[in-house]
Design a protein around this motif. Structure first.
Motif, PDB file in Angstrom:
ATOM      1  N   GLU A 145      42.340  27.219  52.435  1.00 31.03           N
ATOM      2  CA  GLU A 145      41.010  27.441  52.488  1.00 31.03           C
ATOM      3  C   GLU A 145      40.131  28.669  52.796  1.00 31.03           C
ATOM      4  O   GLU A 145      39.485  29.259  52.256  1.00 31.03           O
ATOM      5  N   ASN A 146      40.780  29.293  54.058  1.00 25.87           N
ATOM      6  CA  ASN A 146      40.297  30.535  54.517  1.00 25.87           C
ATOM      7  C   ASN A 146      40.486  31.830  53.444  1.00 25.87           C
ATOM      8  O   ASN A 146      39.644  32.550  53.321  1.00 25.87           O
ATOM      9  N   LEU A 147      41.535  31.564  52.849  1.00 24.18           N
ATOM     10  CA  LEU A 147      41.989  32.785  51.702  1.00 24.18           C
ATOM     11  C   LEU A 147      41.115  32.434  50.530  1.00 24.18           C
ATOM     12  O   LEU A 147      40.570  33.511  49.659  1.00 24.18           O
ATOM     13  N   VAL A 148      40.750  31.417  50.177  1.00 24.87           N
ATOM     14  CA  VAL A 148      40.195  31.008  48.787  1.00 24.87           C
ATOM     15  C   VAL A 148      38.535  31.418  48.818  1.00 24.87           C
ATOM     16  O   VAL A 148      38.205  32.084  47.746  1.00 24.87           O
TER      17      VAL A 148
ATOM     18  N   ASN B 298      43.124  56.891  38.430  1.00 25.79           N
ATOM     19  CA  ASN B 298      42.393  56.083  38.748  1.00 25.79           C
ATOM     20  C   ASN B 298      42.665  55.362  40.177  1.00 25.79           C
ATOM     21  O   ASN B 298      42.581  54.033  40.497  1.00 25.79           O
ATOM     22  N   LYS B 299      42.927  56.424  41.134  1.00 23.27           N
ATOM     23  CA  LYS B 299      43.424  55.724  42.419  1.00 23.27           C
ATOM     24  C   LYS B 299      42.181  55.380  43.179  1.00 23.27           C
ATOM     25  O   LYS B 299      41.055  56.076  43.269  1.00 23.27           O
ATOM     26  N   ALA B 300      42.243  53.913  43.285  1.00 26.04           N
ATOM     27  CA  ALA B 300      41.150  53.699  44.048  1.00 26.04           C
ATOM     28  C   ALA B 300      41.649  52.641  45.479  1.00 26.04           C
ATOM     29  O   ALA B 300      40.971  52.166  45.622  1.00 26.04           O
ATOM     30  N   GLY B 301      42.597  53.576  45.876  1.00 23.76           N
ATOM     31  CA  GLY B 301      43.038  53.054  47.100  1.00 23.76           C
ATOM     32  C   GLY B 301      43.972  51.749  46.909  1.00 23.76           C
ATOM     33  O   GLY B 301      43.594  51.185  45.862  1.00 23.76           O
ATOM     34  N   THR B 302      44.699  51.416  47.717  1.00 20.33           N
ATOM     35  CA  THR B 302      45.621  50.263  47.642  1.00 20.33           C
ATOM     36  C   THR B 302      44.625  49.058  47.957  1.00 20.33           C
ATOM     37  O   THR B 302      43.926  49.367  48.679  1.00 20.33           O
ATOM     38  N   SER B 303      44.705  48.097  47.315  1.00 19.64           N
ATOM     39  CA  SER B 303      44.044  46.811  47.609  1.00 19.64           C
ATOM     40  C   SER B 303      44.781  45.732  47.830  1.00 19.64           C
ATOM     41  O   SER B 303      44.645  44.810  47.555  1.00 19.64           O
ATOM     42  N   ARG B 304      46.031  45.977  48.546  1.00 17.03           N
ATOM     43  CA  ARG B 304      46.818  44.808  48.856  1.00 17.03           C
ATOM     44  C   ARG B 304      46.442  44.054  50.144  1.00 17.03           C
ATOM     45  O   ARG B 304      46.028  44.665  50.967  1.00 17.03           O
ATOM     46  N   LYS B 305      46.509  42.841  50.166  1.00 17.35           N
ATOM     47  CA  LYS B 305      46.417  42.252  51.546  1.00 17.35           C
ATOM     48  C   LYS B 305      47.506  41.125  51.285  1.00 17.35           C
ATOM     49  O   LYS B 305      47.715  40.303  50.466  1.00 17.35           O
ATOM     50  N   GLU B 306      47.823  40.782  52.543  1.00 11.59           N
ATOM     51  CA  GLU B 306      48.908  39.698  52.487  1.00 11.59           C
ATOM     52  C   GLU B 306      48.520  38.660  53.208  1.00 11.59           C
ATOM     53  O   GLU B 306      47.877  38.776  54.426  1.00 11.59           O
ATOM     54  N   GLY B 307      48.522  37.383  52.824  1.00 14.57           N
ATOM     55  CA  GLY B 307      48.186  36.238  53.817  1.00 14.57           C
ATOM     56  C   GLY B 307      49.353  35.676  54.353  1.00 14.57           C
ATOM     57  O   GLY B 307      50.370  36.228  54.213  1.00 14.57           O
ATOM     58  N   ASP B 308      49.179  35.043  55.514  1.00  7.91           N
ATOM     59  CA  ASP B 308      50.289  34.254  56.037  1.00  7.91           C
ATOM     60  C   ASP B 308      50.706  32.983  55.519  1.00  7.91           C
ATOM     61  O   ASP B 308      49.888  32.336  54.758  1.00  7.91           O
ATOM     62  N   VAL B 309      52.028  32.815  55.446  1.00  5.11           N
ATOM     63  CA  VAL B 309      52.479  31.535  54.761  1.00  5.11           C
ATOM     64  C   VAL B 309      51.932  30.418  55.708  1.00  5.11           C
ATOM     65  O   VAL B 309      52.326  30.593  57.063  1.00  5.11           O
TER      66      VAL B 309
ATOM     67  N   LYS C  73      37.140  40.283  40.562  1.00  6.93           N
ATOM     68  CA  LYS C  73      37.355  41.510  41.126  1.00  6.93           C
ATOM     69  C   LYS C  73      38.451  41.291  42.357  1.00  6.93           C
ATOM     70  O   LYS C  73      39.177  42.262  42.691  1.00  6.93           O
ATOM     71  N   LYS C  74      38.361  40.076  42.744  1.00  6.41           N
ATOM     72  CA  LYS C  74      39.505  39.567  43.687  1.00  6.41           C
ATOM     73  C   LYS C  74      40.227  38.411  43.265  1.00  6.41           C
ATOM     74  O   LYS C  74      39.237  37.352  43.127  1.00  6.41           O
ATOM     75  N   VAL C  75      41.151  38.407  43.490  1.00 10.39           N
ATOM     76  CA  VAL C  75      42.069  37.023  43.012  1.00 10.39           C
ATOM     77  C   VAL C  75      43.125  36.692  44.151  1.00 10.39           C
ATOM     78  O   VAL C  75      43.583  37.427  44.927  1.00 10.39           O
ATOM     79  N   LEU C  76      43.158  35.450  44.494  1.00 12.81           N
ATOM     80  CA  LEU C  76      44.348  34.915  45.253  1.00 12.81           C
ATOM     81  C   LEU C  76      45.406  34.171  44.369  1.00 12.81           C
ATOM     82  O   LEU C  76      45.243  33.599  43.423  1.00 12.81           O
TER      83      LEU C  76
END
Lengths: 223, 307, 123
Positions: free
Chosen positions: A80-83, C111-122, A20-23
């Motif tokens: 680690e936190n993202l995983v 099938n709009k289920a809202g955007t589900s993007r998230k961005e992590g920081d480098v 359902k959710k992937v990195l």
């Protein structure tokens, strides 16, 4: 650098169909330079996978990050936190990165987004060519700086074989005969006599045939 | 005499040798090769047995050689470097010798891309020149490839190699032939000759270097069945040169197969006049039955007997 | 000059079509666009030499990608026209609108289920 090419998206999607959710973890090393697994490619892949899954009525949540390098533990540690709350990790690094992630996050499903192809360089923008066979015992000083191990389709050390014609290899008119190149260069350097020496069989134990290899530099080890 | 090879005895005593080629079948019956061996045995001095040529899976060359020996014909076992590492090559050749094989032809082998297993991993642990060198050393110095001594019963093959005057770089072809002779090759079979002019230039260079005095050169010929076969070799096989006039001659012929045989006989007659050529190697690909006629009409029959 | 063209078009201005990025195109679709067209300058007229050629290559790459992921590459197109070609713009806008109408609304909107993007920081 290591040249990799992304797998077909359908294949990558199949590897994570239960998630359902992937990195998605890009790599800012070689695969960024060869434009297959850097920050941009990571985001494009994430977007593509999300669209695919929405079309299937089974939305996928993605988190993306690009590590400085995936082949160094210190750059993997901060993931680690993202995983923690993802079902799987997709690595866009070469095979080394995939394995380093799998080793560090041993309870996570880690899958490769790329096919790691070869060690090479860029010929022109968008074209990469294989140049090194990683044999562990360089012989370029004997072959005019052209590697027959990887550039000859038969890895012949005393070439060229009888399939060399018009400068091309028997396997394809698009492939240069490495031994024609070696011949031309040795001739230009006035060293054709060197090609008359019978090159002895290669010690493949220094290559992958000897099992996984390790390089150690004690002088730089800490502790 | 270094070996028990009949071919070597013939060549060393100055006879113009005739060899042919038998391609093993894509199945497990030796019926066809035995039939060909019976047909050829009085017309040729020895016959090559190809080793999965063009990388197509076929009955093993060593097993075929045993059938051919059984029919009273001397085999030349071809060994390519494509499919076996140095362990398998040595093991198979010890076995071949134990079964009575006395002639060995060392080749690189066609790339697996051309065959029916294009996704196979090729080996090329050693190359053809290294194979020649190591087999010569095994015989003359009683050493395995590794350098470990063979205590007894070392295989004593008459060692052959191939040369392709039609591949490039042309000027290096003779040098590479010399390298093979340096490594230990005692007889050479060439790629099929269609471009006689180029072959003559090649032989001229061979004579300049005196190579013909150190090795027996057998010139390769192939009878062509049709102009299409000629065209195919001309355009689709790397390392072949087929002049247009041969294609045209076959195209104009009322009976192309007859014409193909005539061309081949003319070629052999011409080859016999070239100094330094010690024999002819007839590669009648999937057309073995024409070899007796070609040999007879080229004035090479009957074959000399040696003991 | 005021020209009529389909009112369902939202224009996103970019300094040069050559700055088009796969991500921008994909985002448009993720955010609900039924179709996207990139309007670049006439071939040979790029102020930055090759920007519009590059845009075309990228658009073609994304079209292929859209086919692969099932949305369909037909929903994306590249056109070349100059800033002075108002009527041509209107024509393209209507042409593209017609094409998308034939294709129907983007299946993503169903099938709009809202955007589900998230961005992590480098790191």
């Amino acid at each position: 650098m290591i040249i990799a090419q992304q797998k077909p998206i359908k294949d990558i999607a199949a590897m994570i169909e239960d998630c359902k959710k992937v990195l998605l973890v890009g790599c800012a090393g070689c695969v960024t330079v060869c434009l297959s697994g850097g920050e941009k490619e990571t985001e494009v892949l994430a977007s593509s996978l999300r669209i695919m899954r929405r079309l299937q009525g089974n939305p996928l949540e993605t988190v993306t990050i690009t590590a400085t390098r995936q082949c160094d533990p210190e750059y993997i540690e901060p993931l680690e936190n993202l995983v923690k709350d993802v079902d799987a990790i997709i690595s866009l690094a070469c095979g080394v990165g995939v394995q380093y992630l799998a080793e560090r996050f041993h309870d996570k499903w880690v899958v490769p987004a790329q096919n790691t192809m070869f060690v090479g360089g860029s010929r022109t923008h968008g074209v990469w060519e294989e140049r090194c066979g990683l044999c562990g015992d360089c012989i370029l000083h004997r072959t005019g700086g052209i590697c027959p191990i990887i550039r000859c389709s038969k890895s012949i050390l005393n070439g060229p074989c009888g399939g060399s014609q018009y400068g091309k290899c028997e396997i394809s008119k698009d492939v240069d005969c490495a031994w024609q190149l070696i011949y031309d260069r040795m001739k230009a350097l006035g060293k054709l006599d060197k090609l008359m020496e019978i090159q002895p069989p290669k010690d493949w134990s220094k290559s992958r045939d000897g099992g996984p290899r390790k390089a150690i530099r004690e002088d730089v080890m800490i502790g | 005499m270094k070996t028990e090879s009949k071919l070597q005895k013939l060549l060393d005593s100055g006879h113009f040798a005739v060899t042919a080629e038998i391609g093993p079948p894509k199945h497990a019956s030796a019926h066809g090769i035995r039939h060909h061996a019976q047909m050829l045995k009085d017309y040729v001095d020895a016959t090559n047995i190809t080793d999965c040529q063009t990388a197509i899976v076929r009955l093993s060359s060593i097993a075929s050689a045993v059938h051919i020996l059984d029919c009273g014909l001397e085999p030349i076992v071809q060994m390519t470097c494509r499919d076996r590492n140095r362990i398998a090559i040595q093991s198979d050749l010890l076995g071949a010798y134990s079964l009575g094989v006395r002639n060995l032809l060392c080749l690189s082998g066609d790339h697996q891309k051309f065959g029916n297993e294009p996704s196979a991993k090729n080996v090329y642990d050693i190359d053809s020149i290294q194979l020649i060198y190591l087999m010569r050393r095994m015989r003359d110095e009683k050493l395995f490839f590794s350098g470990e001594p063979i205590k007894e019963h070392e295989p004593r093959f008459f060692i052959g190699a191939v040369a392709n005057p039609f591949a490039d770089p042309f000027e290096f072809r003779v040098a590479r032939l010399e390298k093979k002779v340096e490594a230990g090759a005692e007889f050479i079979q060439t790629q099929c000759i269609f471009d006689m002019e180029r072959f003559e230039r090649f032989m001229e260079m061979v004579r300049e270097r005196g190579i013909h005095e150190r090795v027996h050169i057998l010139a390769g010929v192939t009878p062509l069945k049709s102009w299409r076969a000629a065209k195919y070799l001309q355009t689709s096989v790397s390392g072949m040169i087929v002049p247009d006039d041969i294609v045209e001659r076959l195209k104009k012929a009322d009976d192309p197969k007859r014409e193909g045989i005539e061309i081949c006989i003319e070629q052999i007659k011409h080859i016999r006049t070239i100094p330094g050529v010690h024999g002819v190697h007839i590669m009648a690909i999937a057309w073995e039955e024409v070899v007796p006629e070609i040999v007879e009409r080229s004035g090479l029959y009957p074959r000399p007997k040696v003991e | 000059m005021r020209l009529q063209y389909s009112s369902n078009i939202r224009i996103i201005e970019m300094p040069c079509s050559g700055t088009i990025d796969h991500r921008v195109l994909l985002q448009a679709f993720e955010d609900g666009a039924d179709g996207v067209f990139v309007a670049g300058c006439m071939e040979g007229d790029c102020h930055f030499q090759k920007g519009n050629y590059r845009a075309k290559k990228r658009v073609n790459a994304v079209k292929k990608l859209l086919d692969e992921i099932g949305l369909g590459g037909d929903r994306l197109e590249m056109y070349n026209l100059s800033a002075a070609m108002g009527p041509r713009f209107a024509e393209i806008a209507n042409e593209m609108t017609e094409r998308i109408r034939q294709l129907g609304p983007s299946p993503l909107r169903k099938n709009k289920a809202g955007t589900s993007r998230k961005e992590g920081d480098v790191a």
